[in-house]
Structure formats: structure tokens, C-alpha cells
Design an enzyme around this catalytic site. Structure first.
Site, PDB file in Angstrom:
ATOM      1  N   LYS A 262       0.834  -1.199   0.000  1.00  0.00           N
ATOM      2  CA  LYS A 262       0.000   0.000   0.000  1.00  0.00           C
ATOM      3  C   LYS A 262       0.870   1.252   0.000  1.00  0.00           C
ATOM      4  O   LYS A 262       2.002   1.213   0.465  1.00  0.00           O
ATOM      5  CB  LYS A 262      -0.881   0.019   1.269  1.00  0.00           C
ATOM      6  CG  LYS A 262      -2.046  -0.940   1.255  1.00  0.00           C
ATOM      7  CD  LYS A 262      -2.870  -0.793   2.517  1.00  0.00           C
ATOM      8  CE  LYS A 262      -4.029  -1.775   2.537  1.00  0.00           C
ATOM      9  NZ  LYS A 262      -5.028  -1.546   1.485  1.00  0.00           N
ATOM     10  N   ARG A 336     -10.471 -11.482   1.530  1.00  0.00           N
ATOM     11  CA  ARG A 336     -11.312 -12.551   0.978  1.00  0.00           C
ATOM     12  C   ARG A 336     -10.612 -13.909   1.077  1.00  0.00           C
ATOM     13  O   ARG A 336     -11.276 -14.942   1.153  1.00  0.00           O
ATOM     14  CB  ARG A 336     -11.705 -12.204  -0.464  1.00  0.00           C
ATOM     15  CG  ARG A 336     -10.581 -12.129  -1.441  1.00  0.00           C
ATOM     16  CD  ARG A 336     -10.935 -11.326  -2.688  1.00  0.00           C
ATOM     17  NE  ARG A 336     -10.937  -9.886  -2.426  1.00  0.00           N
ATOM     18  CZ  ARG A 336     -11.281  -8.955  -3.309  1.00  0.00           C
ATOM     19  NH1 ARG A 336     -11.661  -9.297  -4.528  1.00  0.00           N
ATOM     20  NH2 ARG A 336     -11.247  -7.681  -2.988  1.00  0.00           N
TER      21      ARG A 336
HETATM   22  N1  BES Z   1      -8.217  -3.626   4.043  1.00  0.00           N
HETATM   23  C1  BES Z   1      -8.362  -3.233   2.689  1.00  0.00           C
HETATM   24  C2  BES Z   1      -9.657  -2.473   2.419  1.00  0.00           C
HETATM   25  C3  BES Z   1      -9.818  -1.138   3.092  1.00  0.00           C
HETATM   26  C4  BES Z   1      -9.595   0.024   2.379  1.00  0.00           C
HETATM   27  C5  BES Z   1     -10.268  -1.033   4.387  1.00  0.00           C
HETATM   28  C6  BES Z   1      -9.796   1.258   2.985  1.00  0.00           C
HETATM   29  C7  BES Z   1     -10.438   0.181   4.984  1.00  0.00           C
HETATM   30  C8  BES Z   1     -10.212   1.342   4.290  1.00  0.00           C
HETATM   31  C9  BES Z   1      -8.358  -4.461   1.781  1.00  0.00           C
HETATM   32  O1  BES Z   1      -7.599  -5.520   2.211  1.00  0.00           O
HETATM   33  C10 BES Z   1      -7.799  -4.021   0.464  1.00  0.00           C
HETATM   34  O2  BES Z   1      -6.697  -3.566   0.436  1.00  0.00           O
HETATM   35  N2  BES Z   1      -8.597  -4.169  -0.597  1.00  0.00           N
HETATM   36  C11 BES Z   1      -8.192  -3.792  -1.903  1.00  0.00           C
HETATM   37  C12 BES Z   1      -8.644  -4.852  -2.867  1.00  0.00           C
HETATM   38  C13 BES Z   1      -8.090  -4.719  -4.251  1.00  0.00           C
HETATM   39  C14 BES Z   1      -6.592  -4.902  -4.244  1.00  0.00           C
HETATM   40  C15 BES Z   1      -8.745  -5.741  -5.146  1.00  0.00           C
HETATM   41  C16 BES Z   1      -8.849  -2.456  -2.230  1.00  0.00           C
HETATM   42  O3  BES Z   1      -9.995  -2.250  -1.832  1.00  0.00           O
HETATM   43  O4  BES Z   1      -8.201  -1.628  -2.844  1.00  0.00           O
HETATM   44 ZN    ZN Z   2      -5.547  -5.416   1.678  1.00  0.00          ZN
END
Ligand code: BES
Ligand code: ZN
Ligand code: ZN
Length: 483
Positions: A262, A336
Site C-alpha cells: 500500500k 477474501r
Molecule cells: N483492508 C483493505 C480495504 C480497506 C480500504 C479497508 C480502505 C479500509 C479502508 C483491503 O484488504 C484491500 O486492500 N482491498 C483492496 C482490494 C483490491 C486490491 C482488489 C482495495 O480495496 O483496494
Molecule cells: Zn488489503
């Protein structure tokens, strides 16, 4: 947590501050009339000078004067009319502004709506919540007692309110805790403590058992972390209960994104990526405290998502507990992968209902903003149940479509599923479709709480930080299934 007790009439009770409601356009609510009568006519013009007229959420703090047994009197605006969530919120405002006072006396519960004592208790206690254990000069909460003046036990249960609030406190504390202090092993110990003190049974799978039991998603996500993963299963099984609900919570104690790392900005908030698991812990504690007559099982896959030398790579294939294979395209879509195992395990229990709770996608935040959770289910009755429960709980949830036409976006070339969509948009939906592959034919709903799990600023009964979102909705679902 502070005590909430019944007290005598507002004129006879005593304390450091008396809190009374005022309707819009300065219509005195219950208790306010009595206080103003003693204080004198100057109060109304004084309040008007302060631009206070009873609009919802307004507050004014005045000296109690010699004639009243209170050092201060606080008036709270409640608007023209007020509903259950409105009462929770103004009670939260009362709570958050009275933390300096030892004894708080109120008449808010006399407002004339059902279960008012429970609502005031929940709102007030949540409003007083602070996470300050790491601050050496913290503004400590000094309140030791909330007195419901003239409460005869007829407008709802204070004990239920306390059980609910303390469970939300538990979830908030876990969410706000820095990731360094809550590795999976520590969270599992915390779950053991909850189980011990509330008569729940608990099963904790360590890293070897996670491997042996086929929790390949959880195992895969954990590979990049030095802290070992845990799968925690809590059970509340009271005598005589007939129905069974399963709650599954995403427990990523820190989500760095893994190798698909991230951006640095805001990464600190990813300590809250275990909010789903925290909500499940809170709900299990609450159903036990409330003594509900329903079997409840809580499943929480716990791991950190890190990028160590053994980390799962884009292109790797993992096999979930139910046998389905998952191609990892993006290691940041880890929720997931761990929920695949959690849901598979929950489905094996043949529950009447499975609800999973997860800070799953940024796309859910794009769709619904920071305050509203997304609900996904193929079953209209389940949708009705969850939305009604959320309504009673005062949590905002909105149904989004589980569009089967998007299923093709998570087809993999090499496995049964890919963990990231081929399509740029609709990410909350494709994530939900992914989860639906692991619940068999059980009634199921998914709550994407990525937005409301965290508050960016304090508001009514929410402090900045972890909100404990979904604890109260899960409790209301369990109440609805209780016989
Ligand atoms: N934990 C994150 C989602 C999230 C984003 C929670 C903002 C709280 C605030 C999750 O694991 C994630 O990173 N999801 C990705 C999925 C994508 C890579 C398909 C996302 O939402 O960008
Ligand atoms: Zn994530
Ligand atoms: Zn995540």
C-alpha cells in the site's frame, strides 16, 4: 466502565451535573421544566443569548445555583421530535461533554420512547469512550456514575445497555490498539479471556493446525509475517436454544498490502483491518452477557498481511478449506482469502444464518462513503433481517447488488477464482461474489464495513478512531434469532 443506576426525581437527586432535554424553540423537555422552575426565569433569556434554542445536538452548561443540588445544569437540544437513534446520539453528546464530572444525573430517558433507558445508557457510555492508555497526560474520564432520575425500571433495561456498550468498548479498544501490541497470538489470548469470563467455549488453531486443517487462505496470507496466524472459534451454546447463527470476522491485525504494498499515506489506519473480528468478539461477549437463547458461533481468522521473504506472491495459488483454489493476483486483496477459510468453517456447522463482517474493500467506501456499510446477500429475507436489525441498532447499512453477471470478472486462468477483479470498478461487488463461493447453500450475508469501522472525527457517541461498528447490529440479529 461507569455505573448506571436509578435515582429519585430530578428535584431530589443530587450530583455534579444535571442533564435535561429541550425541544426545538425552547420547549422544555422532561426534567428541564423542574430545573428551570427552581433556577428562575433568567435561564430562558440567558440560553437565547447563547444562541441555544433546543436545536438537536446543541448544549449549554449553566451554574446550578444555591437552590439546586447540582454544581452545573446542562441543557441538551433534541430538536422538534426525536427517534431512538436521535436519543442515542444526544445521550452520546451528553456523555462526551460530561467526562469531567463524577456524578451525572439525567432525565433523558423520560422522553417517551420505547427502551429509552437502554438507548440513553448505550449513547451516554459510548460518548464517554476514550482510548488514552498510551497518553501520559490523558484527559481521564472522571465520571463514575450516571443516575437516571425518576426511573422506575419501566422504560427499558439499563443492564442490557451496559452489556451492549461494554461490548462496543471491547471492540473499539482492540481496533485502536497499535498492531505491534495485537499480533494474532495476543488477540487469541484476549478471546480466551473473553471466553473464560463469559462462559463461552473456544478453540484456537495454531499455525500447524491451520496448515493441517486446510486453511490455505489464512496460511497463505500469513506467509509474509513473522507473527504466526491463529484461527479462533468462539461458541455460545445456552441450554434450550434451537437456532444457530454464525458470525465471521476479518482479522487482519495489520494490512500493509503485502508485496502489492500500500502507499505510505494512511497506512497507519490499517491497524483497524481487524475490525470485523473485533465486532465478532464484542457480539459474542454481548450475547453471553444478555443471556440470549440462541446458539452463536464466532469465527475469526487472524493474521498480519506483511511482505517478508516468504510472503505469498502474485501468481501463487492457494487452496481454501472447502477445496476451492484461489489465484492471488493482488496480495492486498487478502481479506477474501482468509474469509474463504472462515466462511467454509462456519458453513460446516450448518447454521441458520451466516453473517460475515469485514473491512474488505476501498470500493465500498467509494460507493457509500465513510458512514455506511454495504450489505450483500442473495436472500431477500436475510436482507430484511439484517436491515431491520441495523435499524434497531442505529447503524447505517445499505444493500448493494450481488450481481451474478460480474462473476466472470473473478474467473482465473489457472485456479477456480482470482482474488482481484479483471474489471477496474465494482470492487465491493466482486469481493462479495468471491466470498459467496465459500458458504455453500447456507443463508448468508456479507457486511463490508471498510468505511464505518473507523471515524475520522468525533461525532455524537463516536470518538475518533475505531467505532465498534457492527457489534450492535450483530447483537440485534442474535436477539431476533433468540427463542
Ligand atoms: N483492508 C483493505 C480495504 C480497506 C480500504 C479497508 C480502505 C479500509 C479502508 C483491503 O484488504 C484491500 O486492500 N482491498 C483492496 C482490494 C483490491 C486490491 C482488489 C482495495 O480495496 O483496494
Ligand atoms: Zn488489503
Ligand atoms: Zn485488508
Amino acid at each position: 466502565m461507569i455505573d448506571v443506576v436509578a435515582g429519585s426525581d430530578i428535584r431530589e437527586a443530587s450530583g455534579d451535573v444535571a442533564v435535561a432535554p429541550v425541544f426545538q424553540d425552547m420547549v422544555w423537555g422532561p426534567g428541564a421544566t423542574d430545573l428551570v422552575e427552581v433556577m428562575g426565569d433568567w435561564v430562558e433569556s440567558y440560553l437565547r443569548d447563547q444562541d441555544f434554542n433546543g436545536k438537536v445536538g446543541q448544549i449549554a452548561i449553566l451554574p446550578g445555583g444555591d437552590a439546586l443540588p447540582y454544581g452545573r445544569v446542562m441543557f441538551v437540544g433534541i430538536g422538534k421530535e426525536i427517534d431512538a437513534e436521535g436519543l442515542r446520539r444526544v445521550s452520546g453528546i451528553a456523555g462526551t461533554t460530561t467526562t469531567k464530572f463524577d456524578q451525572v444525573v439525567t432525565t433523558l430517558h423520560q422522553i417517551g420512547i420505547d427502551d429509552a433507558a437502554e438507548l440513553v445508557t448505550v449513547g451516554f457510555l459510548l460518548g464517554q469512550y476514550r482510548f488514552n492508555k498510551y497518553q501520559s497526560e490523558a484527559d481521564l474520564v472522571k465520571t463514575s456514575r450516571l443516575v437516571l432520575a425518576g426511573w422506575n425500571g419501566e422504560v427499558g433495561s439499563v443492564a442490557a445497555g451496559q452489556a451492549i456498550a461494554s461490548s462496543v468498548y471491547l471492540a473499539r479498544d482492540l481496533v485502536n490498539e497499535p498492531a505491534v501490541a495485537k499480533p494474532p497470538v495476543v488477540l487469541a489470548e484476549k478471546a480466551e479471556e473473553i471466553a473464560r469470563s463469559h462462559g463461552l467455549t473456544i478453540q484456537v488453531y495454531d499455525e500447524c493446525e491451520i496448515e493441517a486443517e486446510g486453511f490455505g487462505g489464512l496460511k497463505g496470507v500469513s506467509l509474509g509475517a513473522d507473527n504466526p496466524p491463529r484461527m479462533v472459534v468462539l461458541r455460545y451454546e445456552p441450554d434450550g436454544a434451537t437456532r444457530k447463527v454464525a458470525f465471521v470476522g476479518k482479522g487482519i491485525v495489520f494490512d500493509s498490502g503485502g508485496l502489492s504494498i500500500k502507499p505510505a499515506s494512511g497506512m497507519e489506519n490499517m491497524k483497524t483491518d481487524m475490525s470485523g473480528a473485533a465486532a465478532v468478539f464484542g457480539a459474542l461477549q454481548a450475547v453471553a452477557k444478555l443471556g440470549l437463547s440462541v446458539n452463536v458461533i464466532g469465527v475469526t481468522p487472524l493474521t498480519e498481511n506483511m511482505s517478508g521473504g516468504s510472503a505469498v506472491r502474485p501468481g501463487d495459488v492457494l487452496r481454501a478449506r472447502n477445496g476451492k483454489t484461489m489465484e492471488v493476483l493482488n496480495t492486498d486483496a487478502e481479506g477474501r482469502l482468509v474469509l474463504a477459510d472462515g466462511l467454509s468453517l462456519a458453513a460446516e456447522e450448518d447454521p441458520d444464518l451466516i453473517i460475515d463482517v469485514a473491512t474488505l474493500t476501498g470500493a465500498a467506501v467509494v460507493a457509500l462513503g465513510p458512514k455506511i456499510a454495504g450489505l450483500f446477500t442473495a436472500d431477500d429475507d436475510v436482507s430484511d433481517t439484517v436491515l431491520a436489525a441495523a435499524g434497531r441498532a442505529g447503524e447505517q447499512i445499505w444493500r448493494l447488488p450481488l450481481e451474478s453477471g460480474y462473476r466472470q470478472f473473478i474467473d482465473s486462468d489457472v485456479a477456480d477464482l482470482r482474488n482481484a477483479s479483471t474489471e477496474r470498478y465494482g470492487g465491493a461487488i466482486t469481493a462479495a461474489l468471491f466470498l459467496s463461493e465459500f458458504v455453500g447453500d447456507r443463508p448468508w450475508a456479507h457486511l463490508d464495513i471498510a468505511g464505518p469501522a473507523r471515524a475520522n472525527k468525533a461525532e455524537h457517541y463516536l470518538a475518533k478512531g475505531g467505532t465498534g461498528f457492527a457489534v450492535r447490529t450483530l447483537i440485534e440479529i442474535a436477539r431476533a434469532y433468540s427463542s
